[in-house]
Design a protein around this motif. Sequence first.
Motif, PDB file in Angstrom:
ATOM      1  N   LYS A  29       0.837  -1.189   0.000  1.00  0.00           N
ATOM      2  CA  LYS A  29       0.000   0.000   0.000  1.00  0.00           C
ATOM      3  C   LYS A  29       0.884   1.255   0.000  1.00  0.00           C
ATOM      4  O   LYS A  29       1.906   1.298   0.690  1.00  0.00           O
ATOM      5  CB  LYS A  29      -0.857  -0.035   1.269  1.00  0.00           C
ATOM      6  N   SER A  30       0.503   2.254  -0.761  1.00  0.00           N
ATOM      7  CA  SER A  30       1.306   3.479  -0.768  1.00  0.00           C
ATOM      8  C   SER A  30       0.947   4.332   0.446  1.00  0.00           C
ATOM      9  O   SER A  30      -0.199   4.327   0.900  1.00  0.00           O
ATOM     10  CB  SER A  30       1.081   4.255  -2.060  1.00  0.00           C
ATOM     11  N   LYS A  31       1.949   5.045   0.956  1.00  0.00           N
ATOM     12  CA  LYS A  31       1.724   5.879   2.147  1.00  0.00           C
ATOM     13  C   LYS A  31       2.728   7.032   2.158  1.00  0.00           C
ATOM     14  O   LYS A  31       3.776   6.954   1.511  1.00  0.00           O
ATOM     15  CB  LYS A  31       1.849   5.032   3.414  1.00  0.00           C
ATOM     16  N   SER A  73       4.940   3.469  -2.467  1.00  0.00           N
ATOM     17  CA  SER A  73       4.780   2.089  -2.009  1.00  0.00           C
ATOM     18  C   SER A  73       6.035   1.565  -1.332  1.00  0.00           C
ATOM     19  O   SER A  73       5.992   0.589  -0.580  1.00  0.00           O
ATOM     20  CB  SER A  73       4.449   1.177  -3.186  1.00  0.00           C
TER      21      SER A  73
END
Length: 288
Positions: A29-31, A73
């Motif tokens: 998941k990108s953050k 990511s």
Amino acid sequence: MMRHKPAAVAAALAATIFWTVGTASAAPKSKPNQIKYEYVSPKDPAHQPIHDQMRQGRALEHLQELLSPLRLSYPLTLKVAGCDGAANAWYGDEVITVCYEMLADILKGAPPQDLPGGLSRADTVLGPILAVFLHETAHAVFNMLQIPVLGREEDAADQFAAYVMLRLSKDEARRTILGYAYHHAIQMPGPQVTVPIQSLSGEHSTPAQRAFNILCIAYGADKTLFADVVEKGFLPKDRAEVCAREYDDLNFAMTKLIKPHIDQRLAGKFHGTWARTVSARRANLARR
Ligand SMILES: [Zn+2]
């Protein structure tokens, strides 16, 4: 500059697995807050003062904070390192490397004192350094986020850098943009240049073109703030006429392609961060 794209292959592979298996578990998941940094000890003792100055000034920490709104990511590392004499910077394998040699060149190209028009010696150092990191960040972003690029990627990376610099406060935008343009402008000694034809075949635009391009984007973004750039003839009138359109195109692309990957809450702190951290550094450079 840009090197191979292993992450692109990995991401493409991940996308394929996602579509085939129908599960999102393959793609992390990108953050935000994915920026890391490293001050590599210089190999050349002549670069030690640059290393020390950057460290003391927390230069990479400030860039980390500035870039923290990027949603990625994987972690992206900002690194300064010795490059055995090559004044270069590049992105590859989720690492941006900026050579001490390139930073030394930027320092060498700075004028001995402040320039007319409100441009300080410090601006001619800070502008190009910020531009180099943002240019390489652009390569990283295009690669890690699989952003489609029309036209030459080196020009697109310059555009990305200019766009981010224009998001600073008006005063900072002006100082960094003009400082960066100055750095390229000093590489063109006069109104007439003679260059080997081979130098026109490179992946980068020529220094003169890069200076004109960033001035055009800046003028297109704010005709008042950068009015003197045209009045004084740094940017020819013929080009200036199309700059609003050029900026609109860039704004459209950045809004459509990059903005969805920006954490808006963190991006809101952007101006404050920059103003707080850079004024101290500028004062420090001015003393040298
Ligand atoms: Zn590049």
